[in-house]
Write an enzyme that holds these catalytic residues in place. Structure first.
Site, PDB file in Angstrom:
ATOM      1  N   GLY A  16       0.845  -1.206   0.000  1.00 48.43           N
ATOM      2  CA  GLY A  16       0.000   0.000   0.000  1.00 48.43           C
ATOM      3  C   GLY A  16       0.871   1.243   0.000  1.00 48.43           C
ATOM      4  O   GLY A  16       1.836   1.323   0.754  1.00 48.43           O
ATOM      5  N   VAL A  28      17.049   8.676  -0.272  1.00 52.50           N
ATOM      6  CA  VAL A  28      17.930   7.532  -0.580  1.00 52.50           C
ATOM      7  C   VAL A  28      18.774   7.873  -1.814  1.00 52.50           C
ATOM      8  O   VAL A  28      19.992   7.673  -1.838  1.00 52.50           O
ATOM      9  CB  VAL A  28      17.093   6.247  -0.836  1.00 52.50           C
ATOM     10  CG1 VAL A  28      17.947   5.145  -1.445  1.00 52.50           C
ATOM     11  CG2 VAL A  28      16.449   5.761   0.463  1.00 52.50           C
ATOM     12  N   ARG A  77       1.546  -5.413  -5.532  1.00 50.04           N
ATOM     13  CA  ARG A  77       1.707  -6.598  -4.686  1.00 50.04           C
ATOM     14  C   ARG A  77       2.014  -7.754  -5.636  1.00 50.04           C
ATOM     15  O   ARG A  77       1.463  -7.812  -6.733  1.00 50.04           O
ATOM     16  CB  ARG A  77       0.437  -6.868  -3.887  1.00 50.04           C
ATOM     17  CG  ARG A  77       0.027  -5.679  -2.996  1.00 50.04           C
ATOM     18  CD  ARG A  77      -1.164  -6.016  -2.116  1.00 50.04           C
ATOM     19  NE  ARG A  77      -1.873  -4.820  -1.679  1.00 50.04           N
ATOM     20  CZ  ARG A  77      -1.587  -4.123  -0.589  1.00 50.04           C
ATOM     21  NH1 ARG A  77      -0.587  -4.480   0.191  1.00 50.04           N
ATOM     22  NH2 ARG A  77      -2.293  -3.068  -0.261  1.00 50.04           N
ATOM     23  N   GLY A 107       5.431  -1.605   4.060  1.00 49.47           N
ATOM     24  CA  GLY A 107       4.934  -2.063   5.354  1.00 49.47           C
ATOM     25  C   GLY A 107       5.326  -3.500   5.666  1.00 49.47           C
ATOM     26  O   GLY A 107       6.340  -4.005   5.157  1.00 49.47           O
ATOM     27  N   ASP A 108       4.507  -4.153   6.438  1.00 47.67           N
ATOM     28  CA  ASP A 108       4.818  -5.497   6.941  1.00 47.67           C
ATOM     29  C   ASP A 108       5.142  -6.502   5.815  1.00 47.67           C
ATOM     30  O   ASP A 108       6.136  -7.225   5.888  1.00 47.67           O
ATOM     31  CB  ASP A 108       3.621  -5.993   7.769  1.00 47.67           C
ATOM     32  CG  ASP A 108       3.925  -7.292   8.467  1.00 47.67           C
ATOM     33  OD1 ASP A 108       4.800  -7.305   9.349  1.00 47.67           O
ATOM     34  OD2 ASP A 108       3.305  -8.311   8.108  1.00 47.67           O
ATOM     35  N   GLY A 109       4.315  -6.523   4.768  1.00 42.05           N
ATOM     36  CA  GLY A 109       4.535  -7.456   3.661  1.00 42.05           C
ATOM     37  C   GLY A 109       5.865  -7.182   2.958  1.00 42.05           C
ATOM     38  O   GLY A 109       6.598  -8.111   2.594  1.00 42.05           O
ATOM     39  N   THR A 130       3.871   2.838   5.976  1.00 41.10           N
ATOM     40  CA  THR A 130       2.481   2.358   5.923  1.00 41.10           C
ATOM     41  C   THR A 130       1.627   3.301   6.742  1.00 41.10           C
ATOM     42  O   THR A 130       2.034   3.712   7.843  1.00 41.10           O
ATOM     43  CB  THR A 130       2.324   0.925   6.465  1.00 41.10           C
ATOM     44  OG1 THR A 130       0.924   0.689   6.712  1.00 41.10           O
ATOM     45  CG2 THR A 130       3.079   0.674   7.765  1.00 41.10           C
ATOM     46  N   ASP A 132      -0.836   2.480   8.295  1.00 40.00           N
ATOM     47  CA  ASP A 132      -1.449   1.721   9.395  1.00 40.00           C
ATOM     48  C   ASP A 132      -0.668   1.751  10.717  1.00 40.00           C
ATOM     49  O   ASP A 132      -1.214   1.373  11.752  1.00 40.00           O
ATOM     50  CB  ASP A 132      -1.643   0.262   8.979  1.00 40.00           C
ATOM     51  CG  ASP A 132      -2.732   0.100   7.936  1.00 40.00           C
ATOM     52  OD1 ASP A 132      -3.562   1.019   7.795  1.00 40.00           O
ATOM     53  OD2 ASP A 132      -2.753  -0.938   7.250  1.00 40.00           O
ATOM     54  N   ASP A 134       1.458  -0.242  11.781  1.00 36.96           N
ATOM     55  CA  ASP A 134       1.333  -1.575  12.386  1.00 36.96           C
ATOM     56  C   ASP A 134       2.613  -2.401  12.321  1.00 36.96           C
ATOM     57  O   ASP A 134       2.552  -3.630  12.333  1.00 36.96           O
ATOM     58  CB  ASP A 134       0.166  -2.341  11.745  1.00 36.96           C
ATOM     59  CG  ASP A 134       0.365  -2.550  10.251  1.00 36.96           C
ATOM     60  OD1 ASP A 134       1.233  -1.880   9.671  1.00 36.96           O
ATOM     61  OD2 ASP A 134      -0.347  -3.375   9.668  1.00 36.96           O
ATOM     62  N   ARG A 159     -18.609  15.772  11.583  1.00 41.94           N
ATOM     63  CA  ARG A 159     -19.196  16.175  12.867  1.00 41.94           C
ATOM     64  C   ARG A 159     -20.054  17.436  12.698  1.00 41.94           C
ATOM     65  O   ARG A 159     -21.133  17.540  13.280  1.00 41.94           O
ATOM     66  CB  ARG A 159     -18.105  16.426  13.925  1.00 41.94           C
ATOM     67  CG  ARG A 159     -18.719  16.812  15.279  1.00 41.94           C
ATOM     68  CD  ARG A 159     -17.662  17.255  16.263  1.00 41.94           C
ATOM     69  NE  ARG A 159     -17.009  16.156  16.954  1.00 41.94           N
ATOM     70  CZ  ARG A 159     -17.563  15.467  17.949  1.00 41.94           C
ATOM     71  NH1 ARG A 159     -18.797  15.722  18.341  1.00 41.94           N
ATOM     72  NH2 ARG A 159     -16.899  14.510  18.545  1.00 41.94           N
ATOM     73  N   ARG A 176      -7.121  -2.611   8.265  1.00 42.86           N
ATOM     74  CA  ARG A 176      -7.774  -3.923   8.173  1.00 42.86           C
ATOM     75  C   ARG A 176      -7.463  -4.764   9.402  1.00 42.86           C
ATOM     76  O   ARG A 176      -8.308  -5.446   9.927  1.00 42.86           O
ATOM     77  CB  ARG A 176      -7.315  -4.636   6.900  1.00 42.86           C
ATOM     78  CG  ARG A 176      -8.291  -5.647   6.401  1.00 42.86           C
ATOM     79  CD  ARG A 176      -7.920  -6.158   5.035  1.00 42.86           C
ATOM     80  NE  ARG A 176      -8.258  -5.241   3.963  1.00 42.86           N
ATOM     81  CZ  ARG A 176      -7.791  -5.344   2.726  1.00 42.86           C
ATOM     82  NH1 ARG A 176      -6.956  -6.307   2.427  1.00 42.86           N
ATOM     83  NH2 ARG A 176      -8.145  -4.484   1.805  1.00 42.86           N
ATOM     84  N   ALA A 191     -14.321  11.451  19.639  1.00 37.44           N
ATOM     85  CA  ALA A 191     -15.365  10.472  19.305  1.00 37.44           C
ATOM     86  C   ALA A 191     -15.932   9.843  20.579  1.00 37.44           C
ATOM     87  O   ALA A 191     -15.201   9.596  21.541  1.00 37.44           O
ATOM     88  CB  ALA A 191     -14.786   9.389  18.401  1.00 37.44           C
ATOM     89  N   GLU A 228     -11.699  -0.279   9.677  1.00 31.84           N
ATOM     90  CA  GLU A 228     -12.007  -1.108   8.488  1.00 31.84           C
ATOM     91  C   GLU A 228     -12.059  -2.605   8.821  1.00 31.84           C
ATOM     92  O   GLU A 228     -12.896  -3.345   8.292  1.00 31.84           O
ATOM     93  CB  GLU A 228     -10.912  -0.826   7.458  1.00 31.84           C
ATOM     94  CG  GLU A 228     -10.947  -1.637   6.204  1.00 31.84           C
ATOM     95  CD  GLU A 228      -9.655  -1.478   5.403  1.00 31.84           C
ATOM     96  OE1 GLU A 228      -8.752  -0.716   5.816  1.00 31.84           O
ATOM     97  OE2 GLU A 228      -9.549  -2.135   4.360  1.00 31.84           O
TER      98      GLU A 228
HETATM   99  O1  F6P Z   1      -2.152   0.861   3.356  1.00 30.63           O
HETATM  100  C1  F6P Z   1      -2.714   0.114   4.379  1.00 30.63           C
HETATM  101  C2  F6P Z   1      -4.099  -0.276   4.023  1.00 30.63           C
HETATM  102  O2  F6P Z   1      -4.775   0.893   3.787  1.00 30.63           O
HETATM  103  C3  F6P Z   1      -4.893  -1.088   5.021  1.00 30.63           C
HETATM  104  O3  F6P Z   1      -5.492  -0.349   6.041  1.00 30.63           O
HETATM  105  C4  F6P Z   1      -5.901  -1.781   4.154  1.00 30.63           C
HETATM  106  O4  F6P Z   1      -6.312  -2.955   4.717  1.00 30.63           O
HETATM  107  C5  F6P Z   1      -5.135  -2.016   2.891  1.00 30.63           C
HETATM  108  O5  F6P Z   1      -4.114  -1.047   2.851  1.00 30.63           O
HETATM  109  C6  F6P Z   1      -5.972  -1.959   1.670  1.00 30.63           C
HETATM  110  O6  F6P Z   1      -5.179  -1.755   0.535  1.00 30.63           O
HETATM  111  P1  F6P Z   1      -5.516  -2.296  -0.914  1.00 30.63           P
HETATM  112  O7  F6P Z   1      -6.985  -2.153  -1.088  1.00 30.63           O
HETATM  113  O8  F6P Z   1      -4.729  -1.398  -1.795  1.00 30.63           O
HETATM  114  O9  F6P Z   1      -5.065  -3.707  -0.970  1.00 30.63           O
END
Ligand code: F6P
Length: 329
Positions: A16, A28, A77, A107-109, A130, A132, A134, A159, A176, A191, A228
């Site tokens: 993402g 870089v 991806r 990110g993580d992937g 990322t 997220d 995360d 609001r 997600r 909130a 989400e």
């Molecule tokens: O970039 C992170 C993120 O927005 C997550 O919160 C979400 O689950 C995912 O990417 C969705 O990305 P895509 O729809 O591009 O796979």
């Protein structure tokens, strides 16, 4: 630096996109060039790497991108890269271009892909990007700051109209598997409720009872930030409306949270992380993750970085409740 073993590096963005990725690629590229390194930009992440989509970046190629969201290298991806044969192919392609190290921004992937690629003998430096937030190894990821500011502004706008109509609003934010965007924006926007994938018990009854209690006490408008990963915002809003008799609306902020010009913090931190990636390579480090921990930018072992875990901070969660305990009507 003359006996530095690294002469050519490749850089890519994967997974993402996140605002600030461009600033990281620019840093870089330009810091590397300051030390006389050749930089190859790989298009479309690991998927593009497997198609040999790379070309040398001149300093001017990264001009006028620091202020832009998305990633000018594009991102993707790749299923093929998840297989060992795919990564062996990718390593051979990098070697054919005399690449001594790969800087992978994502990110993580992306981090997990980088670690697997390192097992094929490629020196990799992973830079966290990322929205997220995360990745357990770092308390900052490129793009999170922009995303939460974008989401915060959107929630403030919702609001206004929600208050004008004395409605209840369920607002779905990205994440997600991770609730950091939901957590931060719920604190920032006051909130009444926040639902996180990490902690939500899916007890809608209890949630609706709390809303009904507030309604009985005279509260006319509610903001419910929903991550989400929980989703179902439309049906949740319908159930709340049925139970309270108050008009309820759902809004999914969606991809607008991922786009937009990066904030100053994302531009500066991404630049510092990009610089740190090059510093690590010049210092002869191998297979590292660039992180921000305890107020410092560091490079740490990539495998160790991926073994780290983190939890939603309990005091933040408690604060979301305490900040709205004594509400105005
Ligand atoms: O970039 C992170 C993120 O927005 C997550 O919160 C979400 O689950 C995912 O990417 C969705 O990305 P895509 O729809 O591009 O796979």
């Amino acid at each position: 630096m003359s006996n530095n073993p690294v002469k050519t590096i490749a850089v890519l963005t994967s997974g993402g996109d996140a605002p600030g990725m461009n600033a990281a690629v620019r840093a870089v590229t330009r810091v590397s060039q300051t030390y006389g390194l050749r930089v190859l930009g790989v298009r479309r992440g690991y998927a593009g790497l497997l198609k040999d989509e790379m070309s040398e970046l001149a300093p001017s190629d990264v001009g006028n991108i620091v202020e832009r969201g998305g990633t000018f290298l594009y991102t993707a991806r790749s299923q093929r890269f998840m297989e060992k044969e795919g990564r062996q192919e990718a390593a051979a392609i990098l070697r054919s271009h005399d690449v001594d190290a790969l800087v992978a921004i994502g990110g993580d992937g992306t981090f997990r892909g980088a670690l697997e690629l390192s097992k094929e003998g490629i020196n990799v430096i992973a830079v966290p990007a990322t929205i997220d937030l995360d990745l357990a190894c770092t308390d900052y990821t490129i793009g999170f700051d922009t995303a939460v500011n974008t989401a915060m502004e959107a929630i403030d706008r919702i609001r206004d109209t929600s208050t004008a109509h004395e409605r209840i609003s369920v607002i779905e934010v990205m994440g997600r598997k991770a609730g950091y965007i939901a957590l931060w924006t719920s604190i920032a926007c006051g909130a009444e409720e926040v639902l996180l994938p990490e902690t939500y018990d899916y007890n809608d009854r209890a949630l609706i009872d709390r809303i009904k209690e507030r309604v009985a006490a005279g509260k006319k408008q509610h903001i419910i930030v929903n991550a989400e990963g929980i989703g179902q915002s439309e049906s949740l809003a319908a159930r709340i409306e049925n139970a309270t008799g108050i008009q309820s609306r759902a809004t999914n902020l969606g991809y607008l949270q991922r786009g937009g010009s990066p904030t100053c913090k994302d531009r500066v931190y991404a630049s510092l992380m990009g610089e740190k990636a090059v510093d690590a390579l010049l210092a002869g480090h191998r297979n590292r993750a660039i992180v921000h921990l305890d107020g410092e930018f560091k490079d740490i072992d990539l495998a160790e970085a991926l073994n780290m875990t983190k939890e939603i901070p309990e005091n933040y969660l408690a604060l979301t409740v305490n900040l709205v305990r004594h509400f105005h009507k």
